[in-house]
Every structure is written in C-alpha cells, then in structure tokens.
Motif scaffolding. Structure first.
Motif, PDB file in Angstrom:
ATOM      1  N   ALA A 204       0.831  -1.199   0.000  1.00  0.00           N
ATOM      2  CA  ALA A 204       0.000   0.000   0.000  1.00  0.00           C
ATOM      3  C   ALA A 204       0.868   1.253   0.000  1.00  0.00           C
ATOM      4  O   ALA A 204       2.015   1.228   0.438  1.00  0.00           O
ATOM      5  N   PHE A 205       0.303   2.349  -0.487  1.00  0.00           N
ATOM      6  CA  PHE A 205       0.940   3.648  -0.313  1.00  0.00           C
ATOM      7  C   PHE A 205       0.806   4.075   1.151  1.00  0.00           C
ATOM      8  O   PHE A 205      -0.177   3.742   1.820  1.00  0.00           O
ATOM      9  N   VAL A 206       1.796   4.819   1.637  1.00  0.00           N
ATOM     10  CA  VAL A 206       1.722   5.424   2.964  1.00  0.00           C
ATOM     11  C   VAL A 206       1.947   6.922   2.820  1.00  0.00           C
ATOM     12  O   VAL A 206       2.924   7.353   2.187  1.00  0.00           O
ATOM     13  N   ILE A 207       1.035   7.703   3.391  1.00  0.00           N
ATOM     14  CA  ILE A 207       1.163   9.160   3.422  1.00  0.00           C
ATOM     15  C   ILE A 207       1.266   9.574   4.877  1.00  0.00           C
ATOM     16  O   ILE A 207       0.381   9.253   5.687  1.00  0.00           O
ATOM     17  N   ALA A 208       2.350  10.267   5.221  1.00  0.00           N
ATOM     18  CA  ALA A 208       2.617  10.597   6.621  1.00  0.00           C
ATOM     19  C   ALA A 208       3.028  12.061   6.754  1.00  0.00           C
ATOM     20  O   ALA A 208       4.193  12.415   6.576  1.00  0.00           O
ATOM     21  N   ALA A 209       2.054  12.916   7.045  1.00  0.00           N
ATOM     22  CA  ALA A 209       2.323  14.326   7.327  1.00  0.00           C
ATOM     23  C   ALA A 209       2.808  14.452   8.760  1.00  0.00           C
ATOM     24  O   ALA A 209       2.262  13.815   9.662  1.00  0.00           O
ATOM     25  N   ALA A 210       3.820  15.296   8.983  1.00  0.00           N
ATOM     26  CA  ALA A 210       4.452  15.334  10.302  1.00  0.00           C
ATOM     27  C   ALA A 210       4.588  16.745  10.845  1.00  0.00           C
ATOM     28  O   ALA A 210       4.703  17.713  10.095  1.00  0.00           O
ATOM     29  N   GLN A 211       4.601  16.841  12.168  1.00  0.00           N
ATOM     30  CA  GLN A 211       5.044  18.039  12.844  1.00  0.00           C
ATOM     31  C   GLN A 211       6.571  18.060  12.833  1.00  0.00           C
ATOM     32  O   GLN A 211       7.212  17.005  12.847  1.00  0.00           O
ATOM     33  N   GLY A 212       7.166  19.269  12.832  1.00  0.00           N
ATOM     34  CA  GLY A 212       8.617  19.346  12.816  1.00  0.00           C
ATOM     35  C   GLY A 212       9.157  20.561  13.535  1.00  0.00           C
ATOM     36  O   GLY A 212       8.598  21.657  13.447  1.00  0.00           O
ATOM     37  N   GLY A 213      10.256  20.362  14.277  1.00  0.00           N
ATOM     38  CA  GLY A 213      10.980  21.471  14.886  1.00  0.00           C
ATOM     39  C   GLY A 213      10.698  21.641  16.368  1.00  0.00           C
ATOM     40  O   GLY A 213      10.066  20.802  17.012  1.00  0.00           O
ATOM     41  N   LEU A 214      11.167  22.748  16.909  1.00  0.00           N
ATOM     42  CA  LEU A 214      10.996  23.076  18.325  1.00  0.00           C
ATOM     43  C   LEU A 214       9.698  23.862  18.495  1.00  0.00           C
ATOM     44  O   LEU A 214       9.525  24.923  17.906  1.00  0.00           O
ATOM     45  N   HIS A 215       8.796  23.331  19.321  1.00  0.00           N
ATOM     46  CA  HIS A 215       7.469  23.918  19.488  1.00  0.00           C
ATOM     47  C   HIS A 215       7.405  24.799  20.728  1.00  0.00           C
ATOM     48  O   HIS A 215       8.252  24.712  21.624  1.00  0.00           O
ATOM     49  N   GLU A 216       6.363  25.614  20.777  1.00  0.00           N
ATOM     50  CA  GLU A 216       6.205  26.555  21.889  1.00  0.00           C
ATOM     51  C   GLU A 216       6.124  25.869  23.241  1.00  0.00           C
ATOM     52  O   GLU A 216       6.533  26.438  24.258  1.00  0.00           O
ATOM     53  N   ASP A 217       5.571  24.656  23.293  1.00  0.00           N
ATOM     54  CA  ASP A 217       5.430  23.969  24.575  1.00  0.00           C
ATOM     55  C   ASP A 217       6.709  23.240  24.991  1.00  0.00           C
ATOM     56  O   ASP A 217       6.731  22.554  26.010  1.00  0.00           O
ATOM     57  N   GLY A 218       7.773  23.391  24.195  1.00  0.00           N
ATOM     58  CA  GLY A 218       9.064  22.833  24.558  1.00  0.00           C
ATOM     59  C   GLY A 218       9.410  21.511  23.917  1.00  0.00           C
ATOM     60  O   GLY A 218      10.567  21.087  23.960  1.00  0.00           O
ATOM     61  N   ARG A 219       8.447  20.847  23.309  1.00  0.00           N
ATOM     62  CA  ARG A 219       8.753  19.569  22.676  1.00  0.00           C
ATOM     63  C   ARG A 219       9.458  19.802  21.341  1.00  0.00           C
ATOM     64  O   ARG A 219       9.341  20.872  20.740  1.00  0.00           O
ATOM     65  N   GLU A 220      10.156  18.770  20.869  1.00  0.00           N
ATOM     66  CA  GLU A 220      10.827  18.847  19.578  1.00  0.00           C
ATOM     67  C   GLU A 220      10.395  17.647  18.750  1.00  0.00           C
ATOM     68  O   GLU A 220      10.509  16.496  19.203  1.00  0.00           O
ATOM     69  N   THR A 221       9.893  17.929  17.551  1.00  0.00           N
ATOM     70  CA  THR A 221       9.424  16.854  16.685  1.00  0.00           C
ATOM     71  C   THR A 221      10.312  16.725  15.454  1.00  0.00           C
ATOM     72  O   THR A 221      11.040  17.644  15.079  1.00  0.00           O
ATOM     73  N   TYR A 222      10.221  15.555  14.812  1.00  0.00           N
ATOM     74  CA  TYR A 222      11.222  15.143  13.832  1.00  0.00           C
ATOM     75  C   TYR A 222      11.020  15.706  12.432  1.00  0.00           C
ATOM     76  O   TYR A 222      11.978  15.880  11.676  1.00  0.00           O
ATOM     77  N   GLY A 223       9.783  15.987  12.042  1.00  0.00           N
ATOM     78  CA  GLY A 223       9.555  16.405  10.656  1.00  0.00           C
ATOM     79  C   GLY A 223       9.674  15.236   9.696  1.00  0.00           C
ATOM     80  O   GLY A 223       9.214  14.130   9.950  1.00  0.00           O
ATOM     81  N   HIS A 224      10.293  15.477   8.529  1.00  0.00           N
ATOM     82  CA  HIS A 224      10.524  14.447   7.514  1.00  0.00           C
ATOM     83  C   HIS A 224       9.218  13.798   7.044  1.00  0.00           C
ATOM     84  O   HIS A 224       9.114  12.571   6.959  1.00  0.00           O
ATOM     85  N   SER A 225       8.235  14.627   6.720  1.00  0.00           N
ATOM     86  CA  SER A 225       6.993  14.106   6.146  1.00  0.00           C
ATOM     87  C   SER A 225       7.317  13.267   4.919  1.00  0.00           C
ATOM     88  O   SER A 225       8.169  13.638   4.103  1.00  0.00           O
ATOM     89  N   LEU A 226       6.600  12.149   4.791  1.00  0.00           N
ATOM     90  CA  LEU A 226       6.931  11.160   3.761  1.00  0.00           C
ATOM     91  C   LEU A 226       5.712  10.745   2.959  1.00  0.00           C
ATOM     92  O   LEU A 226       4.591  10.716   3.476  1.00  0.00           O
ATOM     93  N   ILE A 227       5.975  10.352   1.711  1.00  0.00           N
ATOM     94  CA  ILE A 227       5.007   9.613   0.898  1.00  0.00           C
ATOM     95  C   ILE A 227       5.767   8.423   0.319  1.00  0.00           C
ATOM     96  O   ILE A 227       6.805   8.599  -0.334  1.00  0.00           O
ATOM     97  N   VAL A 228       5.283   7.217   0.605  1.00  0.00           N
ATOM     98  CA  VAL A 228       5.983   5.979   0.264  1.00  0.00           C
ATOM     99  C   VAL A 228       5.111   5.142  -0.660  1.00  0.00           C
ATOM    100  O   VAL A 228       3.886   5.087  -0.487  1.00  0.00           O
ATOM    101  N   ASP A 229       5.735   4.470  -1.637  1.00  0.00           N
ATOM    102  CA  ASP A 229       4.953   3.640  -2.554  1.00  0.00           C
ATOM    103  C   ASP A 229       4.851   2.208  -2.030  1.00  0.00           C
ATOM    104  O   ASP A 229       5.499   1.835  -1.041  1.00  0.00           O
ATOM    105  N   PRO A 230       4.012   1.361  -2.660  1.00  0.00           N
ATOM    106  CA  PRO A 230       3.770   0.018  -2.129  1.00  0.00           C
ATOM    107  C   PRO A 230       4.984  -0.910  -2.177  1.00  0.00           C
ATOM    108  O   PRO A 230       4.940  -1.995  -1.584  1.00  0.00           O
ATOM    109  N   TRP A 231       6.034  -0.529  -2.865  1.00  0.00           N
ATOM    110  CA  TRP A 231       7.253  -1.329  -2.896  1.00  0.00           C
ATOM    111  C   TRP A 231       8.260  -0.818  -1.863  1.00  0.00           C
ATOM    112  O   TRP A 231       9.393  -1.297  -1.797  1.00  0.00           O
ATOM    113  N   GLY A 232       7.859   0.184  -1.085  1.00  0.00           N
ATOM    114  CA  GLY A 232       8.701   0.715  -0.035  1.00  0.00           C
ATOM    115  C   GLY A 232       9.612   1.839  -0.460  1.00  0.00           C
ATOM    116  O   GLY A 232      10.482   2.265   0.313  1.00  0.00           O
TER     117      GLY A 232
END
Length: 286
Positions: A204-232
């Motif tokens: 299957a295709f995978v669509i993964a939108a992500a949060q990224g960077g240093l946020h106001e509440d102090g957490r840090e997220t990875y980013g690197h939003s991806l779209i992957v095809d069924p063969w990986g």
C-alpha cells in the motif's frame, strides 16, 4: 485505477489554534495550487500543548473546532479532499479525543478516527509521555472510500502496531495514512523504517504528514513528512523539520501490482504459539 496527486503538510503547530489554523490554510492552499486533490495535515494540527490544564482551556466540541471548520470550508471551496491528521476535541462525556477528519470536495465530513494507541513511554533522554492521562483512546479502525481508492486512517504511535494496518489492507485500503508528531529521538531512530515497512508488508501507499521542529510547549518533533509507494520506495520527503508541502503522484495500479508480486495478504495463515523449555515450564507452574 488512476494517477492521483496527493500532498502531506509539514507544520510546526504552536499553542494558539487561530494561528495554527491560518498556517494550515496557507499550506492547504499551496498544495491545492500545485494540483493536489488530497491534502493531509499532521497530528495535532490545531495545537501542540503539553500542559493538560492549558489544553483544556482551548478545547472545543467537534462542531465548534476551528480546524475542523476550516478544513470543511477549504475542502468545499477548493474542491479537494482535506484530511486533518488529528486535533484535540472535547467529547460530550467530558473526555478528550485525539481525532482525525476527512472532508470531501463538497465540504461534507466523510469520516473521523480517534487515535487508538496512546503514547505512554519513558525515553532514555529523560522525555516522559502519558497520552492516556489526557486522551480517551478510540476503539475502532476507520477506512474511508474516495474516488481514487480506499484510505485507512491512523495517527502517529499507531504506526508501531502493524495489525491495525493489516486489518485495513484486508478491508481493501490501498492508501494508509500516518499523520504524526514523532519525537526527534524516536523519529531519528525509527520513522523511515517503520513507514516503509507498513507500505511493504501491506502493498500500500503510505502518506505521513508530520510536525517538525521546536514547538512553543518545549517539545521537539522530527519532521521528515513522507510519501511511500507500495514497494517501499520514498516518492517524496521533506528532508528537514521546517514547514513544507510534500507532493507526489500516486499510480494507484502500483498497489495491486505489489500485492500480486508478493501476495502475503492472501498467503497469511492462522497459527498458535507453543512455548517450550525451562522458562515456559516455570511460567506454567506458577
């Protein structure tokens, strides 16, 4: 089947829902301007607020939520499918849902999904998370039909539970979705390999939108939003943690082709686990 242009939005949501809604709108419009007919935002599009008391002040029921209303309006105006990866919603019973939405080109709500698996972990850099202290977990997986295929809905930590995606694939989902707010530590270690694994093992295709960077509440997220095809294969990626629009064209025939080459969905068999040896005997004795 057909080829469809899709987009994953990378955001850095803060603690002000109105400002986040404005950022969300700008990215949706950018994606639609580039020809995307399906646009997905990350987990917690509306606000990333770690403090529970502060979050509850911002909460609205679904009908009044600023992100849900904005998404419906944009979908109807632009004639596209808008998938809010998730946002915090006040439930009628007083609890809180981490809820995703899909709106159709007429602005109508097509589906919702409440995140099932709660991120209750203690990481080795001192980070500790207890989502179950704030959110009520969902109890049902969701798939939704759109003209170009069937979508399976999930959120972030769900990614680590392959049985969820297998169940969706067996229900005919050719696109799996994993909007997320992965921590930097877990993202650097596991983000790419898990997304590609879910695509490969389900054809299957995978669509993964992500949060990224240093946020106001102090957490840090990875980013690197991806779209992957069924063969990986990674079709498109934001190779950073800044706000971005990630675009890819999905050849929907590729899912059926991958499943024909490696028909593991058809070849799966029921089995039982039999434990043997000293440790197993000790467990049985106790």
């Amino acid at each position: 089947m057909e080829t469809v242009r899709v987009a994953a939005l990378q955001m850095r949501s803060g603690m002000d829902p109105a400002r986040n809604a404005a950022d969300f709108e700008a990215l949706v419009r950018e994606a639609a301007g580039k020809g995307a007919v399906y646009v997905q935002s990350p987990e917690m599009t509306g606000a990333l607020v770690r403090d529970r008391a502060a979050l509850k002040v911002l909460l609205k029921p679904e009908a009044d939520d600023i992100i849900a209303r904005k998404a419906a309006a944009l979908a109807g105006e632009l004639g596209i499918f808008v998938h809010v990866g998730s946002t915090a919603i006040a439930r009628p019973d007083g609890k809180v849902a981490n809820r995703g939405f899909v709106f159709g080109p007429d602005g109508a709500k097509l589906a919702t999904y409440d995140k099932i698996h709660m991120f209750d972990v203690d990481l080795d850099n001192g980070e500790s998370w207890r989502e179950s202290a704030t959110y009520e977990p969902g109890t049902a997986s969701t798939v939704v039909d759109v003209p170009f295929g069937r979508l399976g809905m999930a959120v972030c930590y769900d990614l680590r539970f392959p049985q969820l995606f297998r169940a969706q694939a067996l229900e005919g989902a050719h696109i799996l979705t994993v909007p997320a707010a992965f921590t930097r530590q877990t993202g650097e270690a596991h983000w790419h390999v898990l997304q590609r694994a879910r695509a490969i093992e389900n054809g299957a295709f995978v669509i993964a939108a992500a949060q990224g960077g240093l946020h106001e509440d102090g957490r840090e997220t990875y980013g690197h939003s991806l779209i992957v095809d069924p063969w990986g294969r990674v079709l498109a990626e934001a190779d950073h943690d800044e706000p971005a629009v990630v675009i890819a064209d999905l050849d929907m025939a590729a899912s059926a082709a991958a499943r024909a080459k490696v028909p593991n969905l058809k070849n799966a068999r029921e089995f039982r686990v039999e434990a043997s040896g000293g440790a197993a005997q000790q467990r049985r004795a106790s």
